[in-house]
Design a protein around this motif. Structure first.
Motif, PDB file in Angstrom:
ATOM      1  N   LEU A 122      29.780   9.937  36.101  1.00 38.26           N
ATOM      2  CA  LEU A 122      30.313   9.921  37.463  1.00 38.26           C
ATOM      3  C   LEU A 122      29.370   9.190  38.408  1.00 38.26           C
ATOM      4  CD1 LEU A 122      31.692  13.575  37.776  1.00 38.26           C
ATOM      5  CD2 LEU A 122      33.029  11.461  37.593  1.00 38.26           C
ATOM      6  N   ALA A 123      28.061   9.423  38.275  1.00 38.14           N
ATOM      7  CA  ALA A 123      27.088   8.754  39.134  1.00 38.14           C
ATOM      8  C   ALA A 123      27.130   7.241  38.913  1.00 38.14           C
ATOM      9  CB  ALA A 123      25.685   9.296  38.859  1.00 38.14           C
ATOM     10  N   ASN A 124      27.215   6.819  37.648  1.00 35.82           N
ATOM     11  CA  ASN A 124      27.283   5.385  37.358  1.00 35.82           C
ATOM     12  C   ASN A 124      28.546   4.766  37.946  1.00 35.82           C
ATOM     13  OD1 ASN A 124      24.861   5.459  35.938  1.00 35.82           O
ATOM     14  ND2 ASN A 124      25.860   5.822  33.973  1.00 35.82           N
ATOM     15  N   PHE A 125      29.675   5.488  37.840  1.00 35.85           N
ATOM     16  CA  PHE A 125      30.923   4.971  38.408  1.00 35.85           C
ATOM     17  C   PHE A 125      30.819   4.820  39.922  1.00 35.85           C
ATOM     18  CE2 PHE A 125      34.824   6.260  40.650  1.00 35.85           C
ATOM     19  CZ  PHE A 125      35.587   5.120  40.418  1.00 35.85           C
ATOM     20  N   MET A 126      30.292   5.837  40.599  1.00 36.38           N
ATOM     21  CA  MET A 126      30.191   5.791  42.055  1.00 36.38           C
ATOM     22  C   MET A 126      29.298   4.631  42.506  1.00 36.38           C
ATOM     23  SD  MET A 126      32.108   8.329  43.036  1.00 36.38           S
ATOM     24  CE  MET A 126      31.681   8.569  44.743  1.00 36.38           C
ATOM     25  N   ILE A 127      28.208   4.397  41.778  1.00 34.95           N
ATOM     26  CA  ILE A 127      27.305   3.296  42.137  1.00 34.95           C
ATOM     27  C   ILE A 127      27.979   1.956  41.872  1.00 34.95           C
ATOM     28  CG2 ILE A 127      25.149   2.143  41.551  1.00 34.95           C
ATOM     29  CD1 ILE A 127      24.760   4.633  43.243  1.00 34.95           C
ATOM     30  N   ASP A 128      28.575   1.795  40.680  1.00 37.93           N
ATOM     31  CA  ASP A 128      29.213   0.520  40.332  1.00 37.93           C
ATOM     32  C   ASP A 128      30.379   0.199  41.263  1.00 37.93           C
ATOM     33  OD1 ASP A 128      27.436   0.277  38.260  1.00 37.93           O
ATOM     34  OD2 ASP A 128      28.828   0.928  36.706  1.00 37.93           O
ATOM     35  N   ALA A 129      31.164   1.221  41.607  1.00 39.01           N
ATOM     36  CA  ALA A 129      32.380   0.991  42.380  1.00 39.01           C
ATOM     37  C   ALA A 129      32.106   0.795  43.864  1.00 39.01           C
ATOM     38  CB  ALA A 129      33.352   2.149  42.179  1.00 39.01           C
ATOM     39  N   TYR A 130      31.181   1.564  44.418  1.00 37.66           N
ATOM     40  CA  TYR A 130      31.031   1.592  45.868  1.00 37.66           C
ATOM     41  C   TYR A 130      29.685   1.086  46.380  1.00 37.66           C
ATOM     42  CZ  TYR A 130      34.955   4.781  45.152  1.00 37.66           C
ATOM     43  OH  TYR A 130      36.150   5.326  44.756  1.00 37.66           O
ATOM     44  N   MET A 131      28.625   1.211  45.574  1.00 35.16           N
ATOM     45  CA  MET A 131      27.286   0.866  46.058  1.00 35.16           C
ATOM     46  C   MET A 131      26.513   0.098  44.994  1.00 35.16           C
ATOM     47  SD  MET A 131      26.441   4.603  47.763  1.00 35.16           S
ATOM     48  CE  MET A 131      24.939   4.050  48.566  1.00 35.16           C
ATOM     49  N   PRO A 132      27.009  -1.074  44.576  1.00 32.87           N
ATOM     50  CA  PRO A 132      26.351  -1.803  43.484  1.00 32.87           C
ATOM     51  C   PRO A 132      24.936  -2.251  43.813  1.00 32.87           C
ATOM     52  CG  PRO A 132      28.032  -3.167  44.545  1.00 32.87           C
ATOM     53  CD  PRO A 132      28.191  -1.783  45.087  1.00 32.87           C
ATOM     54  N   ASN A 133      24.593  -2.333  45.081  1.00 31.78           N
ATOM     55  CA  ASN A 133      23.256  -2.769  45.476  1.00 31.78           C
ATOM     56  C   ASN A 133      22.321  -1.594  45.782  1.00 31.78           C
ATOM     57  OD1 ASN A 133      24.011  -5.540  45.341  1.00 31.78           O
ATOM     58  ND2 ASN A 133      24.943  -5.384  47.381  1.00 31.78           N
ATOM     59  N   ALA A 134      22.727  -0.393  45.454  1.00 27.77           N
ATOM     60  CA  ALA A 134      21.905   0.786  45.745  1.00 27.77           C
ATOM     61  C   ALA A 134      20.601   0.738  44.954  1.00 27.77           C
ATOM     62  CB  ALA A 134      22.676   2.055  45.404  1.00 27.77           C
TER      63      ALA A 134
ATOM     64  N   ILE B  27      16.999   2.469  43.288  1.00 26.50           N
ATOM     65  CA  ILE B  27      16.820   3.555  42.323  1.00 26.50           C
ATOM     66  C   ILE B  27      16.743   4.914  43.006  1.00 26.50           C
ATOM     67  CG2 ILE B  27      14.305   3.362  42.312  1.00 26.50           C
ATOM     68  CD1 ILE B  27      14.388   4.011  39.316  1.00 26.50           C
ATOM     69  N   GLY B  28      16.252   4.942  44.252  1.00 25.47           N
ATOM     70  CA  GLY B  28      16.193   6.211  44.972  1.00 25.47           C
ATOM     71  C   GLY B  28      17.578   6.761  45.240  1.00 25.47           C
ATOM     72  N   THR B  29      18.487   5.908  45.706  1.00 24.40           N
ATOM     73  CA  THR B  29      19.861   6.340  45.964  1.00 24.40           C
ATOM     74  C   THR B  29      20.556   6.758  44.676  1.00 24.40           C
ATOM     75  OG1 THR B  29      20.022   4.868  47.882  1.00 24.40           O
ATOM     76  CG2 THR B  29      22.081   5.627  46.918  1.00 24.40           C
ATOM     77  N   GLN B  30      20.348   6.014  43.610  1.00 26.69           N
ATOM     78  CA  GLN B  30      20.959   6.357  42.325  1.00 26.69           C
ATOM     79  C   GLN B  30      20.479   7.719  41.832  1.00 26.69           C
ATOM     80  OE1 GLN B  30      20.542   3.109  39.463  1.00 26.69           O
ATOM     81  NE2 GLN B  30      20.536   1.617  41.119  1.00 26.69           N
ATOM     82  N   THR B  31      19.171   7.952  41.925  1.00 25.82           N
ATOM     83  CA  THR B  31      18.613   9.234  41.486  1.00 25.82           C
ATOM     84  C   THR B  31      19.111  10.367  42.366  1.00 25.82           C
ATOM     85  OG1 THR B  31      16.606   8.084  40.763  1.00 25.82           O
ATOM     86  CG2 THR B  31      16.475  10.470  40.987  1.00 25.82           C
ATOM     87  N   TYR B  32      19.166  10.129  43.664  1.00 24.64           N
ATOM     88  CA  TYR B  32      19.606  11.143  44.623  1.00 24.64           C
ATOM     89  C   TYR B  32      21.062  11.535  44.370  1.00 24.64           C
ATOM     90  CZ  TYR B  32      19.757  13.461  49.225  1.00 24.64           C
ATOM     91  OH  TYR B  32      19.863  14.381  50.234  1.00 24.64           O
ATOM     92  N   LEU B  33      21.925  10.538  44.166  1.00 26.13           N
ATOM     93  CA  LEU B  33      23.339  10.815  43.892  1.00 26.13           C
ATOM     94  C   LEU B  33      23.489  11.626  42.612  1.00 26.13           C
ATOM     95  CD1 LEU B  33      26.376  10.478  44.370  1.00 26.13           C
ATOM     96  CD2 LEU B  33      26.229   8.250  43.223  1.00 26.13           C
ATOM     97  N   SER B  34      22.754  11.260  41.583  1.00 21.72           N
ATOM     98  CA  SER B  34      22.833  11.987  40.311  1.00 21.72           C
ATOM     99  C   SER B  34      22.406  13.441  40.484  1.00 21.72           C
ATOM    100  CB  SER B  34      21.949  11.293  39.269  1.00 21.72           C
ATOM    101  OG  SER B  34      22.011  11.958  38.026  1.00 21.72           O
ATOM    102  N   GLN B  35      21.332  13.672  41.252  1.00 24.30           N
ATOM    103  CA  GLN B  35      20.853  15.034  41.488  1.00 24.30           C
ATOM    104  C   GLN B  35      21.860  15.834  42.296  1.00 24.30           C
ATOM    105  OE1 GLN B  35      18.290  16.497  40.257  1.00 24.30           O
ATOM    106  NE2 GLN B  35      16.744  15.011  39.719  1.00 24.30           N
ATOM    107  N   LEU B  36      22.438  15.213  43.333  1.00 23.87           N
ATOM    108  CA  LEU B  36      23.420  15.909  44.163  1.00 23.87           C
ATOM    109  C   LEU B  36      24.661  16.285  43.355  1.00 23.87           C
ATOM    110  CD1 LEU B  36      23.251  13.876  47.508  1.00 23.87           C
ATOM    111  CD2 LEU B  36      22.444  16.212  47.120  1.00 23.87           C
ATOM    112  N   LEU B  37      25.098  15.375  42.476  1.00 22.12           N
ATOM    113  CA  LEU B  37      26.265  15.670  41.647  1.00 22.12           C
ATOM    114  C   LEU B  37      25.957  16.785  40.644  1.00 22.12           C
ATOM    115  CD1 LEU B  37      27.700  12.100  40.876  1.00 22.12           C
ATOM    116  CD2 LEU B  37      28.740  13.883  42.292  1.00 22.12           C
ATOM    117  N   GLU B  38      24.783  16.737  40.044  1.00 22.68           N
ATOM    118  CA  GLU B  38      24.430  17.747  39.049  1.00 22.68           C
ATOM    119  C   GLU B  38      24.426  19.148  39.660  1.00 22.68           C
ATOM    120  OE1 GLU B  38      21.326  17.823  35.467  1.00 22.68           O
ATOM    121  OE2 GLU B  38      20.329  17.942  37.425  1.00 22.68           O
ATOM    122  N   VAL B  39      23.793  19.279  40.822  1.00 24.52           N
ATOM    123  CA  VAL B  39      23.710  20.582  41.475  1.00 24.52           C
ATOM    124  C   VAL B  39      25.019  20.929  42.166  1.00 24.52           C
ATOM    125  CG1 VAL B  39      22.513  21.912  43.259  1.00 24.52           C
ATOM    126  CG2 VAL B  39      21.215  20.376  41.782  1.00 24.52           C
TER     127      VAL B  39
END
Length: 545
Positions: free
Chosen positions: A314-326, A328-340
């Motif tokens: 899900l995190a990879n999809f959200m980054i690829d679809a909406y924020m391809p230029n994000a 590593i901090g944003t990618q890690t943050y999104l993954s953590q927020l989704l997990e919790v």
């Protein structure tokens, strides 16, 4: 005469017995304490004299281990816990206003009848309405602004600079370790099998530390703040790559401490690359809180491999679809927020599902299961209609700093994902078809969300934002899911959902199994907290996890 001192009836090695005068003097007090199950502080009396009936563990021959706490410790409980307040009543009234006028009038009229004469369906609805109101009130309380004069507010202000304090500390430790590493290399010489690799690693690490110092200087000046954040982001990427390389070369050997230091600095640097206020300390906190929570990382892990694969997908999809230029901090943050966040959605769904107030038979009958699903579907409908679901999704969207032009799509996608997780939280075992009643109640909301996702993926494939066989398959399965919802064919919808989930490298049944494990862990935690709060001994012994 006694062998153990004053008193009578003592035995060799036994505790000192009270005298007859002491027994008569304290009889009334001891009788009251025995009735209330109150004893003196356990530090002042032998443990053998305690009344353990209130602390007896619930175990059996088939389950000899403790069902609740992992361990117990003596803490300051701060006095007895107070019961729940009636703050949820106003939320309950607000939810009532969302009902159609005719239904609302019939519902309120039914509540005025004697309990035995009330319509059972309205009783179910009232139960779930109260449970939903209590859950939403708790959530709103958790998100309420802190009292500016409170210690919590002071801690929150400190957390804003905590990330820089942590980074400076790690940098100093790293410099000291690198000095030791160079001394070690001088001692062992070039013939050491690790000499070249460790020399290269140390050189790269020194360059990274220099970049971090430069980034700190840049963000101090408002005119170069963006340049500093960009340098933090690029340095975080380099740190992550170097950390992975180091783990591959030196995991488990004498350089393990340096690797742990490198990993910590990688997380902190990724956090500092975020420009949303408060995001940096939250990412660090989430990283600490979720350390070794995967079942593949620890025997005490919570998140199974299927759940982890879903979160990553899900995190990879959200980054690829909406924020391809994000970065590593944003990618890690999104993954953590989704997990919790999704784990909390699972727990919330399970709590609401079990709060319908309908005693489920063992084994459950189709009628009892249908009643529970109907009530649960109503609760989720109220959650969406009240705007709380979209507000939660919007909070995540704001937290990751999604660009303005995609914020609406990010929020819509997150709302749909969270709603699907909430629906699956009411699954009977690992059989997703048991949720069709809930899906039917939420068909309009599901159809809107899936349709938005399908259109966005299709457009992304056309304009090149998304590419690859995986996203092409996702586009097809979302179209199939949309058609199934239009036709009211929920079995086909579940089939399309299983196909979509399979693209993350896992299965729907595996995710449902992991969801049960998460709920099981939460039930143990909740039982432990209840045991501590309801412990009338009030000796300062409370259950901790």
């Amino acid at each position: 005469m006694t062998l153990t001192g004053s008193g009578s009836g003592g035995s060799i090695g036994g505790p000192i017995q009270p005298t007859i005068y002491e027994l008569e003097t304290n009889a009334a007090t001891n009788t009251a304490k025995a009735y209330l199950k109150v004893v003196a502080d356990t530090l002042d009396i032998p443990l053998l004299q305690m009344d353990y009936s209130a602390l007896r563990y619930q175990s059996s021959a088939n389950r000899p281990v403790l069902p609740n706490a992992l361990f117990s410790e003596r803490v300051n409980t701060g006095g007895p816990q107070t019961g729940p307040s009636d703050a949820w009543v106003s939320t309950y009234d607000n939810l009532l206003q969302l009902l159609p006028p005719d239904f609302q009038a019939a519902f309120l009229a039914n509540l005025q009848l004697p309990r035995a004469s009330q319509n059972p369906n309205f009783v179910i609805f009232n139960n779930v309405l109260q449970q939903t109101a209590q859950n939403l009130t708790w959530l709103s309380g958790a998100a309420a602004p802190l009292n500016e004069q409170s210690l919590a507010a002071f801690s929150a202000d400190f957390n804003l600079v905590f990330s820089f304090i942590a980074m400076n500390t790690i940098v100093k430790q790293s410099e000291s370790m690198l000095t030791s590493a160079w001394s070690y290399l001088e001692t062992v010489g070039a013939n050491d099998p690790n000499f070249n690799a460790l020399s290269n690693f140390s050189t790269q690490y020194e360059g990274i530390i220099d970049n971090l110092k430069s980034a700190v200087g840049l963000i101090k000046d408002p005119s170069t703040n963006e340049e500093g954040l960009a340098l933090f982001a690029s340095t975080a990427t380099s740190l992550a790559a170097l950390s992975n390389e180091f783990d591959t070369l030196y995991a488990g050997n004498d350089f393990l401490l340096l690797g742990a230091n490198l990993h910590a600095l990688s997380v902190i640097t990724a956090a500092l690359s975020l420009d949303q206020p408060g995001s940096a300390p939250l990412l660090i906190g989430l990283s600490l809180a979720t350390q070794s929570t995967g079942t593949n990382e620890s025997a005490l892990g919570i998140f199974g491999p299927s759940y982890s694969a879903l979160v990553d997908g899900l995190a990879n999809f959200m980054i690829d679809a909406y924020m391809p230029n994000a970065n590593i901090g944003t990618q890690t943050y999104l993954s953590q927020l989704l997990e919790v966040g999704l784990a909390l959605a699972i727990v919330y769904g399970n709590a609401t599902y079990n709060g319908a107030g309908i005693p489920e038979t063992d084994p459950p009958t189709p009628e009892s299961r249908s009643d529970i699903n109907f009530a649960y579907g109503l609760s989720l409908l109220l959650l969406t209609e009240s705007g709380n679901l979209s507000s939660t999704a919007q909070a995540i969207t704001d937290g990751i700093g999604a660009p303005d032009n995609v914020q609406g799509n990010v929020t819509s996608s997150l709302s749909t994902i969270i709603l699907l997780v909430l629906i699956l939280a009411g699954t009977n075992g690992t059989n997703p078809t048991s949720t069709t009643t809930v899906m039917n109640t939420l068909s309009a909301e599901l159809q809107q969300g899936i349709n938005n996702l399908s259109n966005y993926v299709s457009n992304g494939l056309l304009n090149g934002t998304l590419s690859g066989d995986g996203y092409e398959q996702l586009g097809v399965s979302l179209q199939q899911a949309n058609i199934a919802l239009e036709d009211g064919d929920y079995d086909s919808f579940i089939g399309a959902l299983e196909t979509s989930v399979g693209l993350t490298g896992t299965t729907l049944s595996g995710i449902l199994t992991d969801m049960q494990s998460i709920n099981g862990f939460w039930s143990s935690v909740n039982d432990s907290l209840d045991q501590a709060n309801d412990n009338t001994l009030n000796t300062g012994i409370s259950t901790a996890v």
